[in-house]
Design a protein around this motif. Structure first.
Motif, mmCIF file in Angstrom:
data_model
loop_
_atom_site.group_PDB
_atom_site.id
_atom_site.type_symbol
_atom_site.label_atom_id
_atom_site.label_comp_id
_atom_site.label_asym_id
_atom_site.label_seq_id
_atom_site.Cartn_x
_atom_site.Cartn_y
_atom_site.Cartn_z
ATOM 1 N N ALA A 269 0.755 -1.105 0.045
ATOM 2 C CA ALA A 269 0.001 0.066 0.062
ATOM 3 C C ALA A 269 0.691 1.354 -0.050
ATOM 4 N N LEU A 270 1.845 1.227 0.565
ATOM 5 C CA LEU A 270 2.885 2.406 0.798
ATOM 6 C C LEU A 270 3.653 2.785 -0.406
ATOM 7 N N ALA A 278 10.281 1.011 -9.492
ATOM 8 C CA ALA A 278 10.638 -0.358 -9.014
ATOM 9 C C ALA A 278 12.298 -0.565 -9.452
ATOM 10 N N PRO A 279 13.117 -1.178 -8.615
ATOM 11 C CA PRO A 279 14.251 -1.394 -9.023
ATOM 12 C C PRO A 279 14.466 -2.289 -10.154
ATOM 13 N N ALA A 299 3.448 -9.455 -5.019
ATOM 14 C CA ALA A 299 4.182 -8.435 -4.022
ATOM 15 C C ALA A 299 5.603 -8.418 -4.171
ATOM 16 N N THR A 300 6.092 -9.221 -5.098
ATOM 17 C CA THR A 300 7.503 -9.252 -5.230
ATOM 18 C C THR A 300 8.214 -7.965 -5.662
ATOM 19 N N ASN A 301 7.840 -7.391 -6.494
ATOM 20 C CA ASN A 301 8.370 -6.202 -7.024
ATOM 21 C C ASN A 301 8.245 -5.004 -6.164
ATOM 22 N N LYS A 302 6.886 -5.180 -5.312
ATOM 23 C CA LYS A 302 6.550 -3.823 -4.531
ATOM 24 C C LYS A 302 7.556 -4.158 -3.064
ATOM 25 N N THR A 307 12.071 -2.256 0.102
ATOM 26 C CA THR A 307 13.360 -2.362 0.755
ATOM 27 C C THR A 307 14.343 -1.381 -0.036
ATOM 28 N N ALA A 308 14.328 -1.121 -1.123
ATOM 29 C CA ALA A 308 15.316 -0.237 -1.675
ATOM 30 C C ALA A 308 15.272 1.366 -1.106
#
Length: 383
Positions: A269-270, A278-279, A299-302, A307-308
């Motif tokens: 959500a954030l 996205a990285p 939710a992998t890319n999110k 994290t980045a």
């Protein structure tokens, strides 16, 4: 018949004065004598027919030496009276003519000095009052303007102190995140002055926190969810969270406001609401987690993006994401704080629970290695 010569006219008969006439004459003469004696005894005053006949003239009266004549109208003149006025002191046995409001005439004889026409407002004070001078007001204004103006170097903070929750000790891992958000009114406690940091957060409560944290404008085309009535307490917050892109509904126009929200859903959500990029290598970033396999596929890319951008806060082990665990109030407070730091609304708080991706950590470590010439590398962080 013989004619007789005319008879001589008889003399008028004189009658003696009566007692009443005598008393009246005596009273008249006594009154005239008393008036003359009274007028002659007042040597410091004189008769002024002009003052009696003129309607604007001041009433006659005795003027003592070294005394200013009060104005009968007691009007305040537009120009202030000079500060120091030395009234003229007449010589002894001198008679001072009373003056009117008009300018002194030239009819005064040289032997009789005329006081200057100065109007003084009569006061009830027993002590003599000195007229206020315009120069005194000017001097006071100059003295006030000469004082240095003291201005604070930095504006005072208007942020109130944080709420002292009775169940959040000083050594609690999320104490600083909670203090920052509670001082700004983003998070509130319960009536018993508790915060309940380990309590679960449902979707309606999370929408209300987003509303206070990011203050998004409500959408004009709000979704009418079947399980959210118009009178529900969180309906405005849900509409704002949906319109800003933080949250989405479920099929069949349901929102499930009472469902507890998981940690992965908070991070997704954030990232969606902040519209973060996205990285390029999400798998490399997710390798920092020992339980990366538990992250849902959608939710992998999110999660890699979160994290980045340092939105992920894991306690007690930063390498354990535990994505499907229900988010607690303390964890939501920490992640909301990091999102506000990313937007530039809050200052970063150093904490070992904030996760750094391997890519960022490796690049930061390279900046501390000296080059062959003895200088630090000029490569910057990828953040």
């Amino acid at each position: 018949m013989t004619n007789r010569p005319p008879s001589e006219p008889e003399s008028s008969q004189r009658t003696a004065l009566g007692f009443d006439e005598f008393i009246a004459i005596l009273v008249a003469f006594t009154t005239i004598g008393a008036i003359l004696f009274w007028s002659l005894s007042r040597r410091d005053s004189s008769w002024n027919l002009n003052a009696l006949l003129s309607p604007d003239s001041t009433p006659s009266g005795s003027v003592q030496p070294n005394q200013l004549l009060p104005s009968p109208t007691a009007k305040v003149q537009p120009n202030p009276v000079p500060n120091k006025v030395l009234p003229y002191s007449p010589p002894p046995e001198a008679v001072v003519e009373p003056t009117t409001r008009s300018f002194p005439t030239n009819s005064a004889t040289p032997s009789r000095p005329v006081l200057p026409s100065v109007q003084v407002i009569p006061t009830q004070s027993s002590q003599p009052q000195t007229p206020v001078s315009s120069s005194a007001g000017l001097e006071s204004s100059i003295r006030l303007s000469a004082l240095p103006l003291v201005t604070p170097a930095k504006p005072k903070s208007i942020i109130p102190p944080p709420i002292a929750f009775n169940d959040v000790p000083n050594n609690f891992w999320g104490r600083r995140f909670i203090d920052v958000l509670s001082s700004r009114g983003i998070l509130k406690g319960f009536p018993d002055y508790s915060f309940r940091p380990n309590q679960a957060v449902n979707r309606a409560e999370f929408a209300a926190i987003l509303q206070k944290a990011f203050d998004q404008e409500p959408s004009k085309t709000a979704i009418a969810f079947q399980d959210v009535s118009a009178k529900f307490w969180a309906t405005p917050a849900i509409d704002e969270a949906i319109s800003a892109g933080f949250l989405k509904g479920y099929p069949k126009k349901t929102f499930k406001p009472q469902q507890n929200i998981s940690r992965v859903q908070v991070l997704v959500a954030l990232v969606s609401g902040l519209n973060l990029k996205a990285p390029t290598s999400p798998n490399q970033i997710l390798s920092v987690y020992k339980d990366a396999k538990d992250i849902p596929t959608y939710a992998t890319n999110k999660i890699a993006t979160a994290t980045a951008n340092r939105l992920v806060v894991n306690y007690p082990n930063p390498q354990i994401l535990d994505p499907n665990k229900v988010a607690s109030r303390a964890e939501v407070a920490a992640m909301i704080h990091q999102a506000l730091v990313k937007r530039g609304k809050l200052k970063a708080i150093p904490s070992q629970s904030i996760v750094r991706s391997p890519k960022i950590s490796s690049e930061l470590s390279q900046t501390s290695k000296p080059n062959p010439k003895g200088k630090l590398s000029d490569r910057g962080s990828s953040q």
